[in-house]
Motif scaffolding. Sequence first.
Motif, PDB file in Angstrom:
ATOM      1  N   LEU A 199      37.478  40.958  41.186  1.00 33.68           N
ATOM      2  CA  LEU A 199      38.221  40.453  40.177  1.00 33.68           C
ATOM      3  C   LEU A 199      37.948  40.551  38.792  1.00 33.68           C
ATOM      4  O   LEU A 199      36.947  40.518  38.096  1.00 33.68           O
ATOM      5  CB  LEU A 199      37.970  38.839  40.571  1.00 33.68           C
ATOM      6  N   GLU A 200      39.128  41.455  38.117  1.00 35.04           N
ATOM      7  CA  GLU A 200      38.888  41.812  36.788  1.00 35.04           C
ATOM      8  C   GLU A 200      40.149  42.053  35.801  1.00 35.04           C
ATOM      9  O   GLU A 200      41.299  41.822  36.451  1.00 35.04           O
ATOM     10  CB  GLU A 200      38.697  43.422  36.841  1.00 35.04           C
ATOM     11  N   HIS A 201      39.946  41.681  34.698  1.00 31.04           N
ATOM     12  CA  HIS A 201      41.224  41.985  33.747  1.00 31.04           C
ATOM     13  C   HIS A 201      41.402  43.536  33.604  1.00 31.04           C
ATOM     14  O   HIS A 201      40.288  43.957  33.418  1.00 31.04           O
ATOM     15  CB  HIS A 201      40.855  41.129  32.401  1.00 31.04           C
ATOM     16  N   GLU A 246      38.616  28.302  34.153  1.00 30.26           N
ATOM     17  CA  GLU A 246      38.103  28.527  35.458  1.00 30.26           C
ATOM     18  C   GLU A 246      39.014  27.192  36.196  1.00 30.26           C
ATOM     19  O   GLU A 246      39.260  27.706  37.184  1.00 30.26           O
ATOM     20  CB  GLU A 246      36.612  28.285  35.463  1.00 30.26           C
ATOM     21  N   LYS A 247      38.956  26.232  35.541  1.00 30.73           N
ATOM     22  CA  LYS A 247      39.600  24.988  36.372  1.00 30.73           C
ATOM     23  C   LYS A 247      41.081  25.303  36.669  1.00 30.73           C
ATOM     24  O   LYS A 247      41.241  24.992  37.661  1.00 30.73           O
ATOM     25  CB  LYS A 247      39.303  23.798  35.093  1.00 30.73           C
ATOM     26  N   GLU A 280      48.165  40.697  41.612  1.00 35.27           N
ATOM     27  CA  GLU A 280      48.116  40.585  40.091  1.00 35.27           C
ATOM     28  C   GLU A 280      48.468  39.030  39.636  1.00 35.27           C
ATOM     29  O   GLU A 280      49.196  38.316  40.397  1.00 35.27           O
ATOM     30  CB  GLU A 280      49.445  41.428  39.540  1.00 35.27           C
ATOM     31  N   TYR A 281      47.751  38.753  38.526  1.00 37.09           N
ATOM     32  CA  TYR A 281      47.760  37.458  37.933  1.00 37.09           C
ATOM     33  C   TYR A 281      48.200  37.489  36.426  1.00 37.09           C
ATOM     34  O   TYR A 281      47.705  38.815  35.833  1.00 37.09           O
ATOM     35  CB  TYR A 281      46.575  36.530  38.152  1.00 37.09           C
ATOM     36  N   TRP A 315      41.182  32.092  42.013  1.00 40.66           N
ATOM     37  CA  TRP A 315      41.291  33.332  42.306  1.00 40.66           C
ATOM     38  C   TRP A 315      39.753  33.811  42.890  1.00 40.66           C
ATOM     39  O   TRP A 315      39.803  34.637  44.043  1.00 40.66           O
ATOM     40  CB  TRP A 315      41.844  34.224  41.027  1.00 40.66           C
ATOM     41  N   ARG A 316      38.631  33.311  42.286  1.00 40.63           N
ATOM     42  CA  ARG A 316      37.454  33.656  42.875  1.00 40.63           C
ATOM     43  C   ARG A 316      37.450  33.241  44.334  1.00 40.63           C
ATOM     44  O   ARG A 316      36.802  33.957  45.359  1.00 40.63           O
ATOM     45  CB  ARG A 316      36.335  32.920  42.102  1.00 40.63           C
TER      46      ARG A 316
END
Length: 198
Positions: free
Chosen positions: A132-134, A17-18, A182-183, A24-25
Amino acid sequence: MGKFFAKVYDPVMKPLEKRYINRWRERLLSNAKGKVLEIGAGTGINFPLYNKCEEVTAIEPNPHMVEKAKIRQAQAKVPVEIVQSHAEQLPFPENHFDSVVVTLVLCSVEDPVQVLQEIKRVLKPTGTLLVLEHIKMEQPVYAGLQDMLTPVWKHLADGCHLNRKTDILLKENGFEILSRKEYMSGFVVSVMAKNPVS
């Protein structure tokens, strides 16, 4: 499993997250407007990031996650109501929300198609869906690895599937893709979609 998962989720996710996910959120949630529904609020990690909407209704089925989310509810800049409910049967009327937010949730729900149909039902015509999803990667080697790991990963990560093609499911269920980022070489996607007029 639900109590243990709620206890370890934030500490386990904190480094990611950090370094990556919070950014992204924040970028995605800047598009949330009006009356917002958040699906699968978890520990409420999105709550402090809402700043351009009127109010947020957040659903979460895990009561232990709800208890964690109440702490972040007080940190929100906009009013947040937490409702304990499942995404497959949303307790809201049709055409009720201006935006729906789903972050790292569609990988874990039992029936993602049913969830998307419920989102379409409660989202206003031309309303915005923010995801936001993998997802399952396109590279065959990585995709094969995701398929291989998913059966074990589901048990470790509270039902999370590493190999769902969520971005494709959005199109198949009638959402119009407005933007897609995309990430991590396509492992994670950030999608803004529109609920077309029926």
